[in-house]
Design a protein around this motif. Structure first.
Motif, PDB file in Angstrom:
ATOM      1  N   GLU A   4     -14.703  -1.259  -3.512  1.00 19.96           N
ATOM      2  CA  GLU A   4     -14.450   0.064  -2.941  1.00 19.96           C
ATOM      3  C   GLU A   4     -15.538   0.459  -1.958  1.00 19.96           C
ATOM      4  O   GLU A   4     -15.262   1.064  -0.924  1.00 19.96           O
ATOM      5  CB  GLU A   4     -14.373   1.099  -4.054  1.00 19.96           C
ATOM      6  N   TYR A   7     -15.185  -1.005   1.581  1.00 19.71           N
ATOM      7  CA  TYR A   7     -14.205  -0.339   2.438  1.00 19.71           C
ATOM      8  C   TYR A   7     -14.713   0.987   2.986  1.00 19.71           C
ATOM      9  O   TYR A   7     -14.197   1.484   3.981  1.00 19.71           O
ATOM     10  CB  TYR A   7     -12.892  -0.117   1.681  1.00 19.71           C
ATOM     11  N   LEU A  49     -13.878  -7.750   5.684  1.00 14.54           N
ATOM     12  CA  LEU A  49     -12.758  -7.097   6.359  1.00 14.54           C
ATOM     13  C   LEU A  49     -12.213  -7.895   7.538  1.00 14.54           C
ATOM     14  O   LEU A  49     -11.014  -7.873   7.806  1.00 14.54           O
ATOM     15  CB  LEU A  49     -13.157  -5.703   6.829  1.00 14.54           C
ATOM     16  N   ILE A  99      -7.942  -2.164   9.103  1.00  6.35           N
ATOM     17  CA  ILE A  99      -9.075  -1.696   8.300  1.00  6.35           C
ATOM     18  C   ILE A  99      -8.777  -0.367   7.626  1.00  6.35           C
ATOM     19  O   ILE A  99      -9.665   0.375   7.285  1.00  6.35           O
ATOM     20  CB  ILE A  99     -10.360  -1.611   9.143  1.00  6.35           C
ATOM     21  N   ALA A 101      -8.039   2.003   4.670  1.00 10.51           N
ATOM     22  CA  ALA A 101      -8.367   1.904   3.241  1.00 10.51           C
ATOM     23  C   ALA A 101      -7.472   2.795   2.431  1.00 10.51           C
ATOM     24  O   ALA A 101      -7.013   3.798   2.809  1.00 10.51           O
ATOM     25  CB  ALA A 101      -9.812   2.293   3.022  1.00 10.51           C
TER      26      ALA A 101
END
Length: 101
Positions: A4, A7, A49, A99, A101
């Motif tokens: 987490e 991100y 990523l 990208i 999230a």
């Protein structure tokens, strides 16, 4: 490092003439990152990523500008910028990257 957190470290790319020049000449990408991010977190986030290998990360603390408004003086927030050097053969395509999230 938690998934987490990776991100949340990168806030977005910095689009400017200097960033475009660095991408062409020095194989670097420039990102706006959270103010509490360290170099190791930034490196891990970019590698995860974008599926590239990172050689070096440099960070800059950008001071917010003082702006004049009709109510007096105001100040923009301070923010952090990361210059990420990619290894040879690696490239980041911001149009194709997902990208969210």
């Amino acid at each position: 490092m938690k998934q987490e957190r990776l991100y949340k470290v990168l806030l977005g790319p910095v689009i400017s003439e200097k960033a475009a020049g660095l991408a062409d000449v020095a194989n670097q990408a420039v990102f706006k990152v959270t103010t509490d991010a360290c170099k190791a977190e930034i490196k891990a986030a970019v590698e995860k990523l974008f599926s590239v290998s990172v050689e070096q990360v440099r960070v800059v603390n950008v001071k917010g500008k003082t702006k004049r408004t009709r109510n007096g003086l105001g100040r923009r927030s301070d923010w952090k910028k990361a210059y990420v050097r990619l290894s040879e053969g690696s490239d980041i395509n911001f149009e194709a990257a997902d990208i969210t999230a």
